[in-house]
Write a protein that holds these residues in place. Structure first.
Motif, short mmCIF file in Angstrom:
data_model
loop_
_atom_site.label_atom_id
_atom_site.label_comp_id
_atom_site.label_asym_id
_atom_site.label_seq_id
_atom_site.Cartn_x
_atom_site.Cartn_y
_atom_site.Cartn_z
N UNK A 104 29.07 38.66 27.86
CA UNK A 104 29.64 38.02 29.05
C UNK A 104 30.53 39.01 29.80
N UNK A 105 30.39 39.03 31.11
CA UNK A 105 31.18 39.97 31.92
C UNK A 105 31.77 39.27 33.14
N UNK A 106 32.94 39.77 33.56
CA UNK A 106 33.49 39.43 34.87
C UNK A 106 33.47 40.70 35.71
N UNK A 107 33.32 40.55 37.00
CA UNK A 107 33.39 41.69 37.90
C UNK A 107 34.82 41.79 38.42
N UNK A 108 35.40 42.98 38.27
CA UNK A 108 36.79 43.16 38.70
C UNK A 108 36.84 43.51 40.17
N UNK A 109 37.63 42.72 40.90
CA UNK A 109 37.75 42.89 42.34
C UNK A 109 39.15 43.39 42.68
N UNK A 110 39.20 44.29 43.62
CA UNK A 110 40.46 44.87 44.07
C UNK A 110 41.04 43.96 45.15
N UNK A 111 42.15 43.24 44.81
CA UNK A 111 42.72 42.29 45.78
C UNK A 111 44.13 42.67 46.22
N UNK A 112 44.75 43.61 45.52
CA UNK A 112 46.15 43.94 45.80
C UNK A 112 46.28 44.75 47.09
N UNK A 113 47.48 44.68 47.67
CA UNK A 113 47.74 45.43 48.90
C UNK A 113 48.23 46.84 48.57
N UNK A 114 48.72 47.00 47.34
CA UNK A 114 49.21 48.31 46.95
C UNK A 114 48.04 49.19 46.48
N UNK A 115 48.31 50.48 46.33
CA UNK A 115 47.29 51.40 45.85
C UNK A 115 47.08 51.20 44.35
N UNK A 163 44.34 33.69 46.71
CA UNK A 163 43.46 32.90 47.60
C UNK A 163 42.23 33.70 48.01
N UNK A 164 42.45 34.99 48.29
CA UNK A 164 41.32 35.82 48.73
C UNK A 164 40.31 35.98 47.60
N UNK A 165 40.78 36.06 46.36
CA UNK A 165 39.84 36.17 45.23
C UNK A 165 39.06 34.87 45.05
N UNK A 166 39.74 33.75 45.21
CA UNK A 166 39.07 32.45 45.08
C UNK A 166 37.99 32.29 46.17
N UNK A 167 38.33 32.71 47.39
CA UNK A 167 37.36 32.63 48.48
C UNK A 167 36.13 33.49 48.21
N UNK A 168 36.39 34.68 47.69
CA UNK A 168 35.30 35.59 47.36
C UNK A 168 34.44 35.01 46.25
N UNK A 169 35.10 34.40 45.26
CA UNK A 169 34.39 33.74 44.17
C UNK A 169 33.46 32.66 44.72
N UNK A 194 18.87 41.59 31.38
CA UNK A 194 18.68 40.38 30.56
C UNK A 194 19.76 40.14 29.51
N UNK A 195 20.49 41.19 29.11
CA UNK A 195 21.50 41.00 28.07
C UNK A 195 22.94 40.91 28.62
N UNK A 196 23.00 40.63 29.93
CA UNK A 196 24.30 40.46 30.58
C UNK A 196 24.39 39.04 31.14
N UNK A 197 25.57 38.42 30.99
CA UNK A 197 25.84 37.21 31.77
C UNK A 197 27.07 37.43 32.62
N UNK A 198 26.90 37.27 33.93
CA UNK A 198 28.04 37.41 34.84
C UNK A 198 28.73 36.05 34.92
N UNK A 199 29.94 36.00 34.39
CA UNK A 199 30.66 34.72 34.28
C UNK A 199 31.58 34.44 35.45
N UNK A 200 31.88 35.48 36.24
CA UNK A 200 32.80 35.25 37.35
C UNK A 200 33.51 36.52 37.77
N UNK A 201 34.72 36.36 38.31
CA UNK A 201 35.48 37.48 38.86
C UNK A 201 36.86 37.61 38.21
N UNK A 202 37.38 38.82 38.26
CA UNK A 202 38.75 39.09 37.79
C UNK A 202 39.50 39.88 38.84
N UNK A 203 40.80 39.60 38.98
CA UNK A 203 41.60 40.38 39.92
C UNK A 203 43.06 40.43 39.51
N UNK A 204 43.74 41.44 40.00
CA UNK A 204 45.18 41.58 39.75
C UNK A 204 45.91 41.61 41.08
#
Ligand SMILES: *Cc1c(COP(=O)(O)O)cnc(C)c1O
Length: 219
Positions: free
Chosen positions: A108-119, A167-173, A142-152
């Motif tokens: 199971x995997x989540x895709x990490x999304x860059x949501x912060x305003x800082x570098x 909110x932006x991560x939820x919208x993207x989700x 076939x051996x991957x399941x994408x379960x959702x997104x992750x962000x900091x």
């Protein structure tokens, strides 16, 4: 102390989110204490440290990899990891897929999304995320399941900014789910929220909060 902290956080986050106890750098004895208090989800950010702890602790623990991941480390956890939060490239997904196949399982995997305003260094932007999902649609792994997104969120006192980022991560989700996972039940998790901001994260739709110092004390 640890038991009381876990109980308090569980009360605050309620039914919608699950608590991952982030135990990086902490000794086995403290993880065992959390386990004895009923905690079963643990998060680590280094593969070797996680593997060493996995060997020593009860096998009904679900191990979450939350840190930046190098391809050559995937093999050390492919047999037991429950969820990888930090996938940020198709290449990495291909390696995870291969190691999962060797272990006769799906990972199971989540895709990490860059949501912060800082570098910060890690995570996909919206364009890269959509491109990755498009690629996955055309060449399924076939051996991957994408379960959702992750962000900091940004490391800031500005709670309005943190809320906007969540909110932006939820919208993207929602957008990803509507575009690539219609009629599928696999894309359901949003991993967001740490010690400083998990209550905001849950209000904004988090299903997995990653809390370290509020459980185990500062590192
Ligand atoms: C360390 C870490 C956490 C937990 O941080 P705390 O502020 O101690 O709760 C959560 N997420 C990631 C990705 C981390 O590396």
């Amino acid at each position: 102390m640890i038991a009381a902290n876990i109980q308090k956080i569980n009360q605050e986050i309620g039914q919608h989110a699950r608590l991952i106890a982030v135990s990086k750098t902490k000794p086995i004895e403290l993880l065992q204490e959390a386990y004895n208090a009923g905690q079963r989800l643990f998060g680590e950010n280094k593969v070797q440290e996680m593997a060493a702890k996995w060997e020593q602790l009860p096998k009904d623990i679900q191990w979450h990899m939350i840190g930046h991941l190098q391809s050559n480390k995937v093999k050390y956890m492919a047999g037991f990891v429950d969820l990888i939060h930090s996938v940020d490239s198709f290449k990495l997904l291909e390696v995870i897929n291969k190691e999962a196949a060797k272990n006769n399982r799906k990972i199971n995997c989540l895709l990490q999304v860059y949501i912060a305003s800082e570098e910060t260094k890690f995570g996909l932007d919206e364009g890269e995320l959509m491109e990755l999902l498009e690629r996955l649609k055309n060449s399924p792994l076939p051996n991957i399941e994408i379960k959702g997104l992750m962000g900091m969120a940004s490391n800031t006192e500005d709670t309005n900014l943190i809320r906007r980022e969540f909110k932006s991560l939820k919208q993207l989700f929602d957008k990803c789910k509507a575009t690539y996972f219609v009629g599928s039940n696999q894309f359901n998790d949003i991993s967001m929220g740490m010690s400083g901001d998990y209550t905001i994260a849950v209000e904004e739709g988090s299903t997995l909060v990653r809390v370290g110092s509020s459980i185990f004390g500062s590192r």
